[in-house]
Design a protein around this motif. Structure first.
Motif, PDB file in Angstrom:
ATOM      1  N   MET A 152      32.576  -5.191  54.245  1.00 54.89           N
ATOM      2  CA  MET A 152      32.874  -6.319  53.393  1.00 54.89           C
ATOM      3  C   MET A 152      31.584  -6.883  52.789  1.00 54.89           C
ATOM      4  SD  MET A 152      35.472  -9.264  54.062  1.00 54.89           S
ATOM      5  CE  MET A 152      35.699 -10.571  52.932  1.00 54.89           C
ATOM      6  N   ILE A 153      30.521  -6.910  53.561  1.00 58.91           N
ATOM      7  CA  ILE A 153      29.238  -7.385  53.045  1.00 58.91           C
ATOM      8  C   ILE A 153      28.494  -6.174  52.493  1.00 58.91           C
ATOM      9  CG2 ILE A 153      27.062  -8.494  53.637  1.00 58.91           C
ATOM     10  CD1 ILE A 153      28.543  -9.861  55.939  1.00 58.91           C
ATOM     11  N   PRO A 154      27.967  -6.268  51.290  1.00 64.19           N
ATOM     12  CA  PRO A 154      27.241  -5.130  50.722  1.00 64.19           C
ATOM     13  C   PRO A 154      26.082  -4.692  51.623  1.00 64.19           C
ATOM     14  CG  PRO A 154      27.648  -6.787  49.046  1.00 64.19           C
ATOM     15  CD  PRO A 154      28.074  -7.372  50.355  1.00 64.19           C
ATOM     16  N   ALA A 155      25.821  -3.397  51.602  1.00 67.87           N
ATOM     17  CA  ALA A 155      24.790  -2.820  52.473  1.00 67.87           C
ATOM     18  C   ALA A 155      23.412  -3.385  52.177  1.00 67.87           C
ATOM     19  CB  ALA A 155      24.786  -1.303  52.319  1.00 67.87           C
ATOM     20  N   LEU A 156      23.130  -3.703  50.925  1.00 63.81           N
ATOM     21  CA  LEU A 156      21.827  -4.265  50.568  1.00 63.81           C
ATOM     22  C   LEU A 156      21.595  -5.599  51.259  1.00 63.81           C
ATOM     23  CD1 LEU A 156      19.253  -4.147  48.819  1.00 63.81           C
ATOM     24  CD2 LEU A 156      20.538  -5.338  47.052  1.00 63.81           C
ATOM     25  N   LEU A 157      22.634  -6.438  51.289  1.00 67.63           N
ATOM     26  CA  LEU A 157      22.488  -7.721  51.967  1.00 67.63           C
ATOM     27  C   LEU A 157      22.310  -7.543  53.470  1.00 67.63           C
ATOM     28  CD1 LEU A 157      25.065 -10.051  50.172  1.00 67.63           C
ATOM     29  CD2 LEU A 157      22.595 -10.041  49.952  1.00 67.63           C
ATOM     30  N   LYS A 158      23.018  -6.577  54.056  1.00 68.46           N
ATOM     31  CA  LYS A 158      22.899  -6.341  55.496  1.00 68.46           C
ATOM     32  C   LYS A 158      21.494  -5.916  55.881  1.00 68.46           C
ATOM     33  CE  LYS A 158      27.349  -5.237  57.461  1.00 68.46           C
ATOM     34  NZ  LYS A 158      28.159  -4.213  58.064  1.00 68.46           N
ATOM     35  N   THR A 159      20.872  -5.093  55.055  1.00 66.56           N
ATOM     36  CA  THR A 159      19.544  -4.592  55.408  1.00 66.56           C
ATOM     37  C   THR A 159      18.432  -5.559  54.996  1.00 66.56           C
ATOM     38  OG1 THR A 159      19.412  -3.361  53.331  1.00 66.56           O
ATOM     39  CG2 THR A 159      20.244  -2.178  55.254  1.00 66.56           C
ATOM     40  N   ALA A 160      18.641  -6.350  53.963  1.00 70.32           N
ATOM     41  CA  ALA A 160      17.570  -7.189  53.432  1.00 70.32           C
ATOM     42  C   ALA A 160      17.533  -8.589  54.035  1.00 70.32           C
ATOM     43  CB  ALA A 160      17.689  -7.291  51.918  1.00 70.32           C
ATOM     44  N   LEU A 161      18.665  -9.084  54.514  1.00 71.98           N
ATOM     45  CA  LEU A 161      18.729 -10.463  54.988  1.00 71.98           C
ATOM     46  C   LEU A 161      19.099 -10.530  56.466  1.00 71.98           C
ATOM     47  CD1 LEU A 161      20.706 -12.144  52.066  1.00 71.98           C
ATOM     48  CD2 LEU A 161      18.247 -12.204  52.442  1.00 71.98           C
ATOM     49  N   PRO A 162      18.566 -11.518  57.170  1.00 73.35           N
ATOM     50  CA  PRO A 162      19.010 -11.728  58.550  1.00 73.35           C
ATOM     51  C   PRO A 162      20.427 -12.316  58.572  1.00 73.35           C
ATOM     52  CG  PRO A 162      17.345 -13.340  57.946  1.00 73.35           C
ATOM     53  CD  PRO A 162      17.454 -12.373  56.809  1.00 73.35           C
ATOM     54  N   ASP A 163      21.049 -12.283  59.749  1.00 74.68           N
ATOM     55  CA  ASP A 163      22.436 -12.725  59.877  1.00 74.68           C
ATOM     56  C   ASP A 163      22.632 -14.180  59.443  1.00 74.68           C
ATOM     57  OD1 ASP A 163      23.181 -10.253  60.776  1.00 74.68           O
ATOM     58  OD2 ASP A 163      23.093 -10.790  62.906  1.00 74.68           O
ATOM     59  N   LEU A 164      21.670 -15.030  59.738  1.00 77.82           N
ATOM     60  CA  LEU A 164      21.793 -16.440  59.372  1.00 77.82           C
ATOM     61  C   LEU A 164      21.865 -16.614  57.854  1.00 77.82           C
ATOM     62  CD1 LEU A 164      21.839 -19.351  60.436  1.00 77.82           C
ATOM     63  CD2 LEU A 164      19.363 -19.371  60.178  1.00 77.82           C
ATOM     64  N   LEU A 165      21.051 -15.898  57.116  1.00 74.43           N
ATOM     65  CA  LEU A 165      21.084 -16.006  55.654  1.00 74.43           C
ATOM     66  C   LEU A 165      22.340 -15.369  55.062  1.00 74.43           C
ATOM     67  CD1 LEU A 165      17.364 -15.465  54.608  1.00 74.43           C
ATOM     68  CD2 LEU A 165      18.678 -17.573  54.656  1.00 74.43           C
ATOM     69  N   ILE A 166      22.835 -14.316  55.693  1.00 76.51           N
ATOM     70  CA  ILE A 166      24.104 -13.726  55.235  1.00 76.51           C
ATOM     71  C   ILE A 166      25.229 -14.746  55.393  1.00 76.51           C
ATOM     72  CG2 ILE A 166      25.845 -11.976  55.738  1.00 76.51           C
ATOM     73  CD1 ILE A 166      23.586 -10.049  56.349  1.00 76.51           C
ATOM     74  N   GLY A 167      25.230 -15.462  56.530  1.00 79.27           N
ATOM     75  CA  GLY A 167      26.221 -16.518  56.736  1.00 79.27           C
ATOM     76  C   GLY A 167      26.098 -17.612  55.701  1.00 79.27           C
ATOM     77  N   LEU A 168      24.874 -17.978  55.354  1.00 75.96           N
ATOM     78  CA  LEU A 168      24.652 -18.995  54.330  1.00 75.96           C
ATOM     79  C   LEU A 168      25.165 -18.532  52.965  1.00 75.96           C
ATOM     80  CD1 LEU A 168      23.415 -21.760  53.618  1.00 75.96           C
ATOM     81  CD2 LEU A 168      21.275 -20.543  53.139  1.00 75.96           C
ATOM     82  N   VAL A 169      24.926 -17.281  52.624  1.00 75.85           N
ATOM     83  CA  VAL A 169      25.412 -16.730  51.353  1.00 75.85           C
ATOM     84  C   VAL A 169      26.940 -16.754  51.320  1.00 75.85           C
ATOM     85  CG1 VAL A 169      25.594 -14.618  49.980  1.00 75.85           C
ATOM     86  CG2 VAL A 169      23.380 -15.330  50.873  1.00 75.85           C
ATOM     87  N   ILE A 170      27.572 -16.391  52.413  1.00 75.64           N
ATOM     88  CA  ILE A 170      29.035 -16.392  52.467  1.00 75.64           C
ATOM     89  C   ILE A 170      29.579 -17.809  52.308  1.00 75.64           C
ATOM     90  CG2 ILE A 170      31.018 -15.973  53.982  1.00 75.64           C
ATOM     91  CD1 ILE A 170      29.512 -13.511  55.001  1.00 75.64           C
ATOM     92  N   VAL A 171      28.953 -18.778  52.977  1.00 76.68           N
ATOM     93  CA  VAL A 171      29.390 -20.171  52.849  1.00 76.68           C
ATOM     94  C   VAL A 171      29.220 -20.659  51.416  1.00 76.68           C
ATOM     95  CG1 VAL A 171      28.805 -22.531  53.528  1.00 76.68           C
ATOM     96  CG2 VAL A 171      29.037 -20.769  55.259  1.00 76.68           C
ATOM     97  N   LEU A 172      28.122 -20.298  50.778  1.00 77.56           N
ATOM     98  CA  LEU A 172      27.897 -20.719  49.389  1.00 77.56           C
ATOM     99  C   LEU A 172      28.931 -20.103  48.441  1.00 77.56           C
ATOM    100  CD1 LEU A 172      24.002 -20.581  49.217  1.00 77.56           C
ATOM    101  CD2 LEU A 172      25.454 -22.607  49.319  1.00 77.56           C
ATOM    102  N   VAL A 173      29.257 -18.840  48.648  1.00 80.84           N
ATOM    103  CA  VAL A 173      30.263 -18.181  47.800  1.00 80.84           C
ATOM    104  C   VAL A 173      31.625 -18.822  48.009  1.00 80.84           C
ATOM    105  CG1 VAL A 173      31.506 -16.020  47.438  1.00 80.84           C
ATOM    106  CG2 VAL A 173      29.026 -16.008  47.585  1.00 80.84           C
ATOM    107  N   LEU A 174      31.981 -19.107  49.259  1.00 84.40           N
ATOM    108  CA  LEU A 174      33.271 -19.746  49.532  1.00 84.40           C
ATOM    109  C   LEU A 174      33.340 -21.158  48.940  1.00 84.40           C
ATOM    110  CD1 LEU A 174      34.008 -18.629  53.187  1.00 84.40           C
ATOM    111  CD2 LEU A 174      35.183 -17.915  51.109  1.00 84.40           C
TER     112      LEU A 174
END
Length: 91
Positions: A1-23
């Motif tokens: 569900m999360i693009p591979a680029l985001l998984k490799t480039a960002l830590p889990d905390l920032l991925i969570g922040l990106v998801i919250v911002l998109v929502l």
């Protein structure tokens, strides 16, 4: 569900922040679309066809339309074949 680029480039905390911002952006957009659609339908289509339409009656009609649009949105969201990205690409 999360693009591979985001998984490799960002830590889990920032991925969570990106998801919250998109929502939050999606919910804000849905809110403004629902309010705009219900007021447009009420003022432009329903009000001219009802004689002696008071402000109280207009507000009730708008609230009913808001509820209807939200129910439609929930039904679309729960549809198993509906992908959010596909639906957003249509808009």
């Amino acid at each position: 569900m999360i693009p591979a680029l985001l998984k490799t480039a960002l830590p889990d905390l920032l991925i969570g922040l990106v998801i919250v911002l998109v929502l939050s952006a999606s919910m804000s957009t849905l809110s403004s679309l629902v309010l705009n659609s219900s007021s447009t339908l009420t003022i432009d289509l329903i009000q001219p066809n009802i004689k002696n339409c008071s402000e109280k009656k207009e507000v009730i009609i708008m609230r009913v339309l808001i509820a209807a649009f939200l129910i439609i949105s929930v039904l679309i969201a729960f549809h198993k074949n509906a992908s959010i990205s596909t639906l957003m690409s249509y808009s």
